[in-house]
Design a protein around this motif. Structure first.
Motif, PDB file in Angstrom:
ATOM      1  N   LYS A 107      11.923  -2.815  -8.780  1.00 54.35           N
ATOM      2  CA  LYS A 107      10.604  -3.419  -8.571  1.00 54.35           C
ATOM      3  C   LYS A 107       9.658  -3.056  -9.722  1.00 54.35           C
ATOM      4  O   LYS A 107       8.865  -3.877 -10.167  1.00 54.35           O
ATOM      5  N   ASP A 113       7.626   3.670  -7.700  1.00 53.31           N
ATOM      6  CA  ASP A 113       8.148   2.973  -6.513  1.00 53.31           C
ATOM      7  C   ASP A 113       9.511   3.561  -6.220  1.00 53.31           C
ATOM      8  O   ASP A 113      10.228   3.963  -7.150  1.00 53.31           O
ATOM      9  N   GLY A 149       5.164  -3.646  -5.320  1.00 51.92           N
ATOM     10  CA  GLY A 149       5.437  -4.935  -4.668  1.00 51.92           C
ATOM     11  C   GLY A 149       4.356  -5.975  -4.956  1.00 51.92           C
ATOM     12  O   GLY A 149       3.694  -5.924  -6.002  1.00 51.92           O
ATOM     13  N   GLY A 150       4.181  -6.894  -4.014  1.00 46.07           N
ATOM     14  CA  GLY A 150       3.268  -8.014  -4.211  1.00 46.07           C
ATOM     15  C   GLY A 150       1.832  -7.600  -4.487  1.00 46.07           C
ATOM     16  O   GLY A 150       1.193  -8.105  -5.429  1.00 46.07           O
ATOM     17  N   ALA A 151       1.306  -6.672  -3.692  1.00 45.89           N
ATOM     18  CA  ALA A 151      -0.091  -6.273  -3.862  1.00 45.89           C
ATOM     19  C   ALA A 151      -0.286  -5.548  -5.197  1.00 45.89           C
ATOM     20  O   ALA A 151      -1.294  -5.759  -5.892  1.00 45.89           O
ATOM     21  N   ILE A 168       2.891   2.510   3.699  1.00 43.35           N
ATOM     22  CA  ILE A 168       2.802   3.793   4.424  1.00 43.35           C
ATOM     23  C   ILE A 168       1.342   4.084   4.763  1.00 43.35           C
ATOM     24  O   ILE A 168       0.502   4.188   3.872  1.00 43.35           O
ATOM     25  N   LEU A 195      -4.678   0.663   0.164  1.00 42.56           N
ATOM     26  CA  LEU A 195      -4.754  -0.759   0.511  1.00 42.56           C
ATOM     27  C   LEU A 195      -4.575  -1.052   2.000  1.00 42.56           C
ATOM     28  O   LEU A 195      -4.895  -2.141   2.464  1.00 42.56           O
ATOM     29  N   THR A 203      -0.272   1.184  -2.721  1.00 40.77           N
ATOM     30  CA  THR A 203       0.069  -0.213  -2.406  1.00 40.77           C
ATOM     31  C   THR A 203       1.344  -0.272  -1.570  1.00 40.77           C
ATOM     32  O   THR A 203       1.948  -1.329  -1.447  1.00 40.77           O
ATOM     33  N   MET A 262     -11.037  -4.860   0.163  1.00 46.03           N
ATOM     34  CA  MET A 262     -10.262  -5.830  -0.638  1.00 46.03           C
ATOM     35  C   MET A 262     -10.042  -7.105   0.162  1.00 46.03           C
ATOM     36  O   MET A 262     -10.199  -8.221  -0.348  1.00 46.03           O
ATOM     37  N   LEU A 263      -9.695  -6.906   1.445  1.00 48.54           N
ATOM     38  CA  LEU A 263      -9.463  -8.058   2.326  1.00 48.54           C
ATOM     39  C   LEU A 263     -10.736  -8.897   2.448  1.00 48.54           C
ATOM     40  O   LEU A 263     -10.714 -10.129   2.358  1.00 48.54           O
ATOM     41  N   GLY A 296      -8.297  -0.352   2.716  1.00 50.59           N
ATOM     42  CA  GLY A 296      -8.268  -1.676   2.080  1.00 50.59           C
ATOM     43  C   GLY A 296      -9.100  -2.777   2.722  1.00 50.59           C
ATOM     44  O   GLY A 296      -9.005  -3.934   2.297  1.00 50.59           O
ATOM     45  N   MET A 305       0.248   2.278   7.668  1.00 47.83           N
ATOM     46  CA  MET A 305      -0.013   1.213   8.640  1.00 47.83           C
ATOM     47  C   MET A 305       0.224   1.688  10.080  1.00 47.83           C
ATOM     48  O   MET A 305      -0.424   1.218  11.003  1.00 47.83           O
TER      49      MET A 305
HETATM   50  P1  NAP Z   1       5.568  -5.011  -0.639  1.00 43.19           P
HETATM   51  O1  NAP Z   1       5.668  -6.214  -1.509  1.00 43.19           O
HETATM   52  O2  NAP Z   1       6.645  -4.718   0.359  1.00 43.19           O
HETATM   53  O3  NAP Z   1       5.369  -3.748  -1.625  1.00 43.19           O
HETATM   54  C1  NAP Z   1       5.362  -2.409  -1.203  1.00 43.19           C
HETATM   55  C2  NAP Z   1       6.215  -1.615  -2.186  1.00 43.19           C
HETATM   56  O4  NAP Z   1       6.074  -0.217  -1.925  1.00 43.19           O
HETATM   57  C3  NAP Z   1       7.722  -1.927  -2.062  1.00 43.19           C
HETATM   58  O5  NAP Z   1       8.255  -2.113  -3.349  1.00 43.19           O
HETATM   59  C4  NAP Z   1       8.267  -0.683  -1.381  1.00 43.19           C
HETATM   60  O6  NAP Z   1       9.620  -0.453  -1.706  1.00 43.19           O
HETATM   61  C5  NAP Z   1       7.385   0.374  -1.997  1.00 43.19           C
HETATM   62  N1  NAP Z   1       7.387   1.645  -1.281  1.00 43.19           N
HETATM   63  C6  NAP Z   1       7.576   1.882   0.041  1.00 43.19           C
HETATM   64  N2  NAP Z   1       7.524   3.218   0.273  1.00 43.19           N
HETATM   65  C7  NAP Z   1       7.296   3.843  -0.907  1.00 43.19           C
HETATM   66  C8  NAP Z   1       7.143   5.208  -1.326  1.00 43.19           C
HETATM   67  N3  NAP Z   1       7.213   6.221  -0.460  1.00 43.19           N
HETATM   68  N4  NAP Z   1       6.914   5.465  -2.622  1.00 43.19           N
HETATM   69  C9  NAP Z   1       6.847   4.479  -3.516  1.00 43.19           C
HETATM   70  N5  NAP Z   1       7.002   3.163  -3.196  1.00 43.19           N
HETATM   71  C10 NAP Z   1       7.219   2.850  -1.909  1.00 43.19           C
HETATM   72  O7  NAP Z   1       4.213  -5.066   0.200  1.00 43.19           O
HETATM   73  P2  NAP Z   1       2.788  -5.660  -0.286  1.00 43.19           P
HETATM   74  O8  NAP Z   1       2.679  -7.068   0.132  1.00 43.19           O
HETATM   75  O9  NAP Z   1       2.588  -5.284  -1.700  1.00 43.19           O
HETATM   76  O10 NAP Z   1       1.809  -4.835   0.670  1.00 43.19           O
HETATM   77  C11 NAP Z   1       1.747  -3.411   0.592  1.00 43.19           C
HETATM   78  C12 NAP Z   1       0.604  -2.868   1.446  1.00 43.19           C
HETATM   79  O11 NAP Z   1      -0.627  -3.349   0.954  1.00 43.19           O
HETATM   80  C13 NAP Z   1       0.653  -3.268   2.931  1.00 43.19           C
HETATM   81  O12 NAP Z   1       0.155  -2.195   3.702  1.00 43.19           O
HETATM   82  C14 NAP Z   1      -0.308  -4.428   3.003  1.00 43.19           C
HETATM   83  O13 NAP Z   1      -0.880  -4.603   4.288  1.00 43.19           O
HETATM   84  C15 NAP Z   1      -1.361  -3.955   2.004  1.00 43.19           C
HETATM   85  N6  NAP Z   1      -2.144  -5.049   1.429  1.00 43.19           N
HETATM   86  C16 NAP Z   1      -3.485  -4.977   1.596  1.00 43.19           C
HETATM   87  C17 NAP Z   1      -4.286  -5.975   1.085  1.00 43.19           C
HETATM   88  C18 NAP Z   1      -5.776  -5.881   1.294  1.00 43.19           C
HETATM   89  O14 NAP Z   1      -6.463  -6.898   1.128  1.00 43.19           O
HETATM   90  N7  NAP Z   1      -6.282  -4.734   1.627  1.00 43.19           N
HETATM   91  C19 NAP Z   1      -3.721  -7.052   0.377  1.00 43.19           C
HETATM   92  C20 NAP Z   1      -2.330  -7.081   0.209  1.00 43.19           C
HETATM   93  C21 NAP Z   1      -1.543  -6.067   0.743  1.00 43.19           C
HETATM   94  P3  NAP Z   1      10.751  -1.006  -0.683  1.00 43.19           P
HETATM   95  O15 NAP Z   1      10.590  -2.505  -0.647  1.00 43.19           O
HETATM   96  O16 NAP Z   1      12.032  -0.549  -1.290  1.00 43.19           O
HETATM   97  O17 NAP Z   1      10.447  -0.396   0.657  1.00 43.19           O
END
Ligand code: NAP
Length: 285
Positions: free
Chosen positions: A160, A155, A134-136, A201, A225, A198, A251-252, A248, A203
């Motif tokens: 994606k 993923d 995803g985004g991260a 899972i 993360l 990323t 990173m934040l 994470g 949280m």
């Molecule tokens: P996102 O865009 O929703 O991306 C997460 C991806 O993981 C989605 O494509 C999701 O698929 C997939 N996923 C879920 N369960 C999975 C599994 N069991 N196996 C493989 N892939 C799986 O979210 P994001 O914005 O990237 O953020 C993800 C995490 O990173 C969050 O916990 C966020 O808080 C954290 N984050 C931390 C920082 C930091 O500074 N530390 C910065 C950014 C993000 P589906 O959409 O189909 O569920």
């Protein structure tokens, strides 16, 4: 001189940890500035950015759902740094006194700094396994670019991964980014020196490790993360197996520290920001 204004635009933005971190940094350096929350609806983003200079705003962080739209606006009305352009998303904006506006993305560099400083892992020439696309994951993969030997991506949503691959191939050698399906999962993980979670899972308190810890091999480094909890099941299990693993928060912290440096030109007081972030996280728990 009037107080300088900074802030974060998102929708919603209520739970942002950035004000605590940034206000502590301004205070520590004796900069007369305040960092505010701006809840901006998507259809009002462009007007907000256009009027930022007139409203005496000097810098902004951009969060969900505005990161891509902000990049599109800056392509037309401002400039983008190389990293934001390559990623196609903006999380930091600097507004100069003459009103000119430039977009950056500090998520990738923030991750990189934390990876080197906290996990003591250098990704150059290594095999890396990224869980989630995803985004991260985009921010990290597009920042690491060609420097790892191989980047495995897995993923649950294959579309994606395809999206990330297509994006990556526009800038880098596509052969380095390998799609991992169920059949290759174990062997790819075994081949990796760094595992990055990323996915969200971890949280929730009840979340298990997103990967069965029995698949962690000796010497594997783990970067999770997730930052909303002091630790996660993944990090706890890895640590009990004597592996190097972090959550994470770093990173934040560093994405915020780099934004602060872009805005002020001063070195960020990282220790002060880290303390403020920890306190803010504790009060949110
Ligand atoms: P996102 O865009 O929703 O991306 C997460 C991806 O993981 C989605 O494509 C999701 O698929 C997939 N996923 C879920 N369960 C999975 C599994 N069991 N196996 C493989 N892939 C799986 O979210 P994001 O914005 O990237 O953020 C993800 C995490 O990173 C969050 O916990 C966020 O808080 C954290 N984050 C931390 C920082 C930091 O500074 N530390 C910065 C950014 C993000 P589906 O959409 O189909 O569920």
């Amino acid at each position: 001189m009037a107080k300088l204004k900074y802030g974060i635009i998102g929708h919603p933005v209520k739970h942002s940890l950035s004000p605590a971190m940034q206000n502590a940094a301004f205070h520590a350096l004796g900069i007369d500035a305040e960092y505010l929350l701006y809840d901006v609806e998507p259809e009002k983003l462009e007007a907000f950015l256009k009027n930022a200079a007139d409203n005496n705003i000097s810098g902004l962080n951009i969060t969900i759902p505005h990161k891509i739209k902000a990049k599109e606006f800056l392509e037309r009305k401002g400039t983008l740094d190389e990293n934001a352009r390559r990623l196609g998303a903006v999380n930091t904006v600097k507004i100069a006194e003459d009103g000119s506006i430039c977009g950056y993305n500090t998520d990738g560099p923030g991750f990189y700094r934390s990876l080197i400083e906290e996990l003591k892992f250098e990704p150059e020439g290594k095999n890396i396994f990224v869980l989630g696309a995803g985004g991260a994951a985009h921010a990290i993969v597009m920042y690491l670019g060609n420097s790892p030997k191989r980047i495995y991506v897995s993923d649950i949503d294959k579309a994606k991964i395809d999206d990330l691959r297509t994006h990556y191939k526009r800038w880098f050698d596509g052969k380095r980014l390998v799609t991992v399906g169920e059949d290759e999962f174990k062997s790819s993980l075994k081949d990796a020196e760094l595992l990055i979670n990323t996915t969200p899972i971890g949280m929730r308190v009840t979340d298990p490790s997103p990967i069965d810890p029995s698949l962690f091999h000796y010497g594997l480094y783990i970067y999770d993360l997730v930052y909303n909890r002091p630790s996660t099941e993944m990090v706890k299990k890895a640590t009990s197996l004597k592996l190097h693993a972090v959550t994470g928060t770093g990173m934040l912290l560093h994405q915020g520290a780099i934004a602060f440096e872009i805005w002020t030109g001063a070195k960020a007081p990282v220790a002060v920001m880290k303390k403020a972030l920890k306190e803010a996280l504790k009060s949110q728990a």
